[in-house]
Design an enzyme around this catalytic site. Structure first.
Site, PDB file in Angstrom:
ATOM      1  CG  HIS A  40      -1.836  -1.062   1.412  1.00 50.43           C
ATOM      2  ND1 HIS A  40      -1.713  -2.018   2.399  1.00 50.43           N
ATOM      3  CD2 HIS A  40      -2.951  -1.373   0.729  1.00 50.43           C
ATOM      4  CE1 HIS A  40      -2.726  -2.872   2.317  1.00 50.43           C
ATOM      5  NE2 HIS A  40      -3.491  -2.505   1.308  1.00 50.43           N
ATOM      6  N   GLY A 150      -2.521  -2.071  -6.827  1.00 48.87           N
ATOM      7  CA  GLY A 150      -1.353  -2.962  -6.827  1.00 48.87           C
ATOM      8  C   GLY A 150      -1.556  -4.156  -7.750  1.00 48.87           C
ATOM      9  CD  GLN A 156      -8.877  -4.757  -6.157  1.00 50.16           C
ATOM     10  OE1 GLN A 156      -9.658  -5.287  -5.381  1.00 50.16           O
ATOM     11  NE2 GLN A 156      -7.853  -4.056  -5.735  1.00 50.16           N
ATOM     12  NE  ARG A 190      -8.506 -11.838   3.219  1.00 50.47           N
ATOM     13  CZ  ARG A 190      -9.099 -11.042   2.333  1.00 50.47           C
ATOM     14  NH1 ARG A 190      -8.448 -10.618   1.278  1.00 50.47           N
ATOM     15  NH2 ARG A 190     -10.354 -10.669   2.500  1.00 50.47           N
TER      16      ARG A 190
HETATM   17  O1  PAF Z   1      -7.655  -4.010  -2.909  1.00 47.63           O
HETATM   18  C1  PAF Z   1      -8.365  -3.633  -1.942  1.00 47.63           C
HETATM   19  O2  PAF Z   1      -7.879  -3.353  -0.841  1.00 47.63           O
HETATM   20  C2  PAF Z   1      -9.865  -3.508  -2.114  1.00 47.63           C
HETATM   21  O3  PAF Z   1     -10.365  -4.512  -2.943  1.00 47.63           O
HETATM   22  C3  PAF Z   1     -10.306  -2.108  -2.608  1.00 47.63           C
HETATM   23  C4  PAF Z   1      -9.746  -1.791  -3.975  1.00 47.63           C
HETATM   24  C5  PAF Z   1      -9.863  -1.059  -1.613  1.00 47.63           C
HETATM   25  C6  PAF Z   1     -11.839  -2.074  -2.710  1.00 47.63           C
HETATM   26  O4  PAF Z   1     -12.435  -2.344  -1.486  1.00 47.63           O
END
Ligand code: PAF
Length: 293
Positions: A40, A150, A156, A190
């Site tokens: 992050h 990321g 995603q 996680r």
């Molecule tokens: O990758 C994540 O942490 C989540 O899927 C996100 C993009 C914040 C959406 O809740």
């Protein structure tokens, strides 16, 4: 340089901050569910480096968790997260409640239907519908110039890009490399669920992908051979319960037979209480090159 981080819990409060920030130039946005790690923080750093101002969000989005998943247990070390964001120079943290994001409950959804049932979507029904919906809402609320994601969550990233393109979103989507521990384990919130023996076992995801990539590097172009090599590596780790190993087209996430072009080598397995994922995005031609999804 560390700047003071302002926290907005309500959209109205955020709007006041955003009006000020917008006057100063492009806004970068890093959506997260908190429990921040170097992955992050690398996104926050990129935003701080590339944009005039940076907004991050922490929202553990209920609509992307299925029944029996870890919504209640998901780590929420928000004071620590705030300190990390401030140290990286983020300007604003949006920390909404579920009521703020879904005032009438979850009713309207976005579903990138042809991509959301594949790979992880086959094991987590509704997950990517929840992700697409909340990302769209957050992009509408923050309305950044650039949003950062990321590569660890490659599916995603592919879905968010497609959503923004197909629905004519105005935001630039930047996808940055996976950040790994020294032994190759992809950083993930996680990973906190792993005990020491599970933590050691969890490196098998990266080792399996590396083994599959080695097969491609040897000149093999039958996707099945690379998938088999990765699966065999994964099967040798007794603490890992494999969900899938796939070599798919990066464009449509569908499994390929011939390993050529831009591909996603993706893997998911459960280790202890954690469901872990990892991937390599590869350009396979004469040579095999790592790329960003
Ligand atoms: O990758 C994540 O942490 C989540 O899927 C996100 C993009 C914040 C959406 O809740």
């Amino acid at each position: 340089m560390s700047r003071r981080l302002r926290v907005a819990r309500a959209r109205r409060e955020l709007d006041v901050f955003l009006r000020e920030l917008r006057a100063e130039g492009p806004i970068g946005f890093v959506p997260t569910m908190g429990a921040l790690h170097e992955g992050h923080l690398s996104l926050v750093r990129a935003s701080v480096g590339e944009c005039a101002r940076t907004v991050a969000s922490i929202f553990v989005n209920p609509t992307q968790f299925g029944p029996g998943e870890d919504l209640a247990a998901y780590p929420r070390p928000w004071e620590e997260d705030q300190a990390l964001l401030e140290a990286e120079g983020a300007d604003v943290l949006f920390l909404p409640s579920a009521e703020e994001i879904y005032p009438a409950g979850p009713r309207a959804f976005i579903d990138v239907a042809d991509l959301s049932g594949l790979l992880c979507g086959a094991f987590r029904p509704g997950h990517f519908r929840g992700v697409a919906t909340v990302v769209w809402k957050l992009l509408q609320i923050v309305d950044p110039d650039v949003a950062y994601f990321g590569s660890k969550d490659a599916q995603q990233a592919v879905i968010v890009r497609r959503m923004v393109k197909d629905l004519f979103g105005r935001w630039t989507i930047r996808v940055l490399p996976t950040i790994r521990e020294k032994d190759g384990l992809a950083m993930s919130s996680r990973n906190r669920y792993l005990d020491p023996s599970e933590r050691a076992a969890a490196t098998v995801l990266f080792r399996a992908l590396a083994e599959g990539k080695r097969v491609l590097e040897s000149g093999e172009r039958k996707a099945g051979m690379a998938v088999r090599a990765a699966s065999e590596t994964l099967a040798r780790e007794p603490l890992a319960r494999p969900e899938y190993v796939a070599l798919a087209s990066l464009a449509d996430l569908r499994p390929v037979e011939e390993a050529r072009g831009d591909l996603l080598f993706a893997i998911a397995a459960r280790v202890g209480k954690a469901r872990l994922i990892d991937n390599l995005a590869l350009r396979v031609g004469e040579r095999v090159e790592e790329i960003l999804p």
